[in-house]
Every structure is written in structure tokens, then in C-alpha cells.
Design an enzyme around this catalytic site. Structure first.
Site, PDB file in Angstrom:
ATOM      1  N   GLY A   1     -13.754   7.230  -7.896  1.00  5.31           N
ATOM      2  CA  GLY A   1     -12.476   7.796  -8.327  1.00  5.31           C
ATOM      3  C   GLY A   1     -11.335   7.580  -7.353  1.00  5.31           C
TER       4      GLY A   1
ATOM      5  N   ASP B   1       0.392  16.430  -2.079  1.00  7.76           N
ATOM      6  CA  ASP B   1       0.046  15.576  -3.216  1.00  7.76           C
ATOM      7  C   ASP B   1       1.085  15.780  -4.325  1.00  7.76           C
ATOM      8  OD1 ASP B   1      -2.989  14.352  -4.355  1.00  7.76           O
ATOM      9  OD2 ASP B   1      -1.320  14.671  -5.728  1.00  7.76           O
TER      10      ASP B   1
ATOM     11  N   HIS C   1      -8.471  14.870   0.676  1.00  8.36           N
ATOM     12  CA  HIS C   1      -7.787  15.899  -0.107  1.00  8.36           C
ATOM     13  C   HIS C   1      -8.134  17.255   0.498  1.00  8.36           C
ATOM     14  CE1 HIS C   1      -6.847  13.460  -3.836  1.00  8.36           C
ATOM     15  NE2 HIS C   1      -7.804  12.712  -3.339  1.00  8.36           N
TER      16      HIS C   1
ATOM     17  N   CYS D   1       0.874  -1.182   0.000  1.00  4.74           N
ATOM     18  CA  CYS D   1       0.000   0.000   0.000  1.00  4.74           C
ATOM     19  C   CYS D   1       0.907   1.227   0.000  1.00  4.74           C
ATOM     20  CB  CYS D   1      -0.925   0.018   1.213  1.00  4.74           C
ATOM     21  SG  CYS D   1      -1.784   1.613   1.396  1.00  4.74           S
TER      22      CYS D   1
ATOM     23  N   CYS E   1       0.607   3.401   3.101  1.00  3.57           N
ATOM     24  CA  CYS E   1       1.227   2.774   4.278  1.00  3.57           C
ATOM     25  C   CYS E   1       2.738   2.972   4.215  1.00  3.57           C
ATOM     26  CB  CYS E   1       0.920   1.286   4.332  1.00  3.57           C
ATOM     27  SG  CYS E   1      -0.763   0.909   4.847  1.00  3.57           S
TER      28      CYS E   1
ATOM     29  N   ASN F   1     -12.566  10.719  -2.179  1.00  5.18           N
ATOM     30  CA  ASN F   1     -13.057   9.786  -3.182  1.00  5.18           C
ATOM     31  C   ASN F   1     -13.181   8.449  -2.450  1.00  5.18           C
ATOM     32  OD1 ASN F   1     -12.915  11.796  -5.177  1.00  5.18           O
ATOM     33  ND2 ASN F   1     -10.748  11.383  -5.489  1.00  5.18           N
TER      34      ASN F   1
ATOM     35  N   HIS G   1      -8.065   8.667   2.436  1.00  7.91           N
ATOM     36  CA  HIS G   1      -7.364   9.954   2.452  1.00  7.91           C
ATOM     37  C   HIS G   1      -8.320  11.091   2.146  1.00  7.91           C
ATOM     38  CE1 HIS G   1      -6.985   8.160  -1.566  1.00  7.91           C
ATOM     39  NE2 HIS G   1      -7.002   9.375  -2.061  1.00  7.91           N
TER      40      HIS G   1
ATOM     41  N   HIS H   1      -6.389   3.505   0.446  1.00 10.50           N
ATOM     42  CA  HIS H   1      -6.065   3.822   1.841  1.00 10.50           C
ATOM     43  C   HIS H   1      -6.745   5.165   2.072  1.00 10.50           C
ATOM     44  CE1 HIS H   1      -2.785   3.962   5.216  1.00 10.50           C
ATOM     45  NE2 HIS H   1      -3.591   4.998   5.409  1.00 10.50           N
TER      46      HIS H   1
HETATM   47  P1  AMP Z   1      -7.464   9.413  -5.140  1.00 16.33           P
HETATM   48  O1  AMP Z   1      -7.781   9.457  -6.595  1.00 16.33           O
HETATM   49  O2  AMP Z   1      -8.507  10.106  -4.296  1.00 16.33           O
HETATM   50  O3  AMP Z   1      -7.170   8.003  -4.654  1.00 16.33           O
HETATM   51  O4  AMP Z   1      -6.173  10.286  -4.941  1.00 16.33           O
HETATM   52  C1  AMP Z   1      -4.893   9.769  -4.923  1.00 16.33           C
HETATM   53  C2  AMP Z   1      -3.955  10.946  -4.890  1.00 16.33           C
HETATM   54  O5  AMP Z   1      -2.677  10.488  -4.502  1.00 16.33           O
HETATM   55  C3  AMP Z   1      -3.784  11.654  -6.237  1.00 16.33           C
HETATM   56  O6  AMP Z   1      -4.168  13.024  -6.095  1.00 16.33           O
HETATM   57  C4  AMP Z   1      -2.295  11.503  -6.534  1.00 16.33           C
HETATM   58  O7  AMP Z   1      -1.737  12.632  -7.162  1.00 16.33           O
HETATM   59  C5  AMP Z   1      -1.713  11.267  -5.151  1.00 16.33           C
HETATM   60  N1  AMP Z   1      -0.451  10.530  -5.102  1.00 16.33           N
HETATM   61  C6  AMP Z   1      -0.109   9.406  -5.774  1.00 16.33           C
HETATM   62  N2  AMP Z   1       1.129   8.999  -5.438  1.00 16.33           N
HETATM   63  C7  AMP Z   1       1.584   9.886  -4.514  1.00 16.33           C
HETATM   64  C8  AMP Z   1       2.807  10.020  -3.778  1.00 16.33           C
HETATM   65  N3  AMP Z   1       3.818   9.143  -3.900  1.00 16.33           N
HETATM   66  N4  AMP Z   1       2.938  11.074  -2.930  1.00 16.33           N
HETATM   67  C9  AMP Z   1       1.938  11.976  -2.802  1.00 16.33           C
HETATM   68  N5  AMP Z   1       0.751  11.899  -3.455  1.00 16.33           N
HETATM   69  C10 AMP Z   1       0.584  10.868  -4.302  1.00 16.33           C
END
Ligand code: AMP
Length: 109
Positions: free
Chosen positions: A92, A32, A101, A6, A9, A86, A99, A97
Site C-alpha cells: 500500500g 498528512d 505514519h 519525488c 523530496c 507501508n 515514511h 520515499h
Molecule cells: P502511503 O500510502 O503510505 O504511501 O502514504 C502516503 C500518504 O501521503 C497518504 O496518507 C497521503 O494522504 C499523503 N500525502 C500525499 N500527498 C501529500 C502532501 N502533498 N502533503 C502531505 N501528505 C501527503
């Protein structure tokens, strides 16, 4: 509890680098990598669960969001922000995990 493979994680464990905005024993907030605006931050519980319905902890995410926003105010010029979750792949969610935004809207001059 953390889940191997993950991404979030691994970020919570510091196995993968991130730009940390706020951290305490329960949560981590980091920038992000593909920001929708300056200061776009993701807030995660350190323990793994995918979605809101799986939440079994007592984390008060609204209070945590306020702390994250306080930190962001030190570096970014904004008052308003969008808060997005999301919740599930069909909504989306790409990283499974939970989160939040936090997406600042830059102040107009
Ligand atoms: P979601 O579509 O809600 O699952 O959002 C996932 C978010 O994680 C997206 O906005 C990506 O740009 C962000 N993301 C993906 N990999 C990383 C990373 N290594 N560090 C920080 N953000 C990330």
C-alpha cells in the site's frame, strides 16, 4: 540526496508546502493532507530512499518519533497513537520515499 519528481523530496526541499510539525537536519515531519485522525503526521528522512531495506543512514527513527509526538502533544489531545509503515507498493505504499505514519487516537472524555 534528493530525487526529482519525488513528492516527499520536494516537500523536504520546501519546493512544495507542508505543515511542518518537526524538523532537524536529518528528518522532516509534516501533517498528512488526507488525515486518518487529527494530527496524522508523516515522518520522512530528508535524503531519498524508498523503503526500509534501502536504509544506509544512522537515523534513530524511534527517537525521532518520540520528538514528533512531543510536538504533537502541544496541539492535539491524545496519548495513544498508531504507527504505520507501508513498505512497498504491494503493502500500500503510494509514495516511494520512506515514511512513517504517526496517527494519534483522540482521548476519550
Ligand atoms: P502511503 O500510502 O503510505 O504511501 O502514504 C502516503 C500518504 O501521503 C497518504 O496518507 C497521503 O494522504 C499523503 N500525502 C500525499 N500527498 C501529500 C502532501 N502533498 N502533503 C502531505 N501528505 C501527503
Amino acid at each position: 540526496m534528493n530525487v526529482i519528481n519525488c513528492l516527499f523530496c520536494q516537500i523536504a526541499n520546501k519546493d512544495i508546502e507542508s505543515t511542518i510539525v518537526y524538523e532537524d537536519p536529518e528528518v522532516l515531519a509534516f501533517l498528512d493532507v488526507n488525515p486518518k485522525s487529527k494530527g496524522h503526521t508523516l515522518l520522512i528522512p530528508k535524503n531519498h530512499y524508498s523503503r526500509i531495506e534501502d536504509k544506509k543512514d544512522n537515523i534513530d527513527f524511534i527517537e525521532k518519533i518520540k520528538l514528533v509526538v512531543e510536538e504533537l502533544h502541544k496541539d492535539y489531545d491524545f496519548k495513544d497513537f498508531n504507527l504505520e509503515v507501508n513498505n512497498g507498493p504491494n503493502a500500500g505504499q503510494e509514495i516511494q520515499h520512506l515514511h512513517f505514519h504517526i496517527i494519534p487516537v483522540e482521548n476519550e472524555n
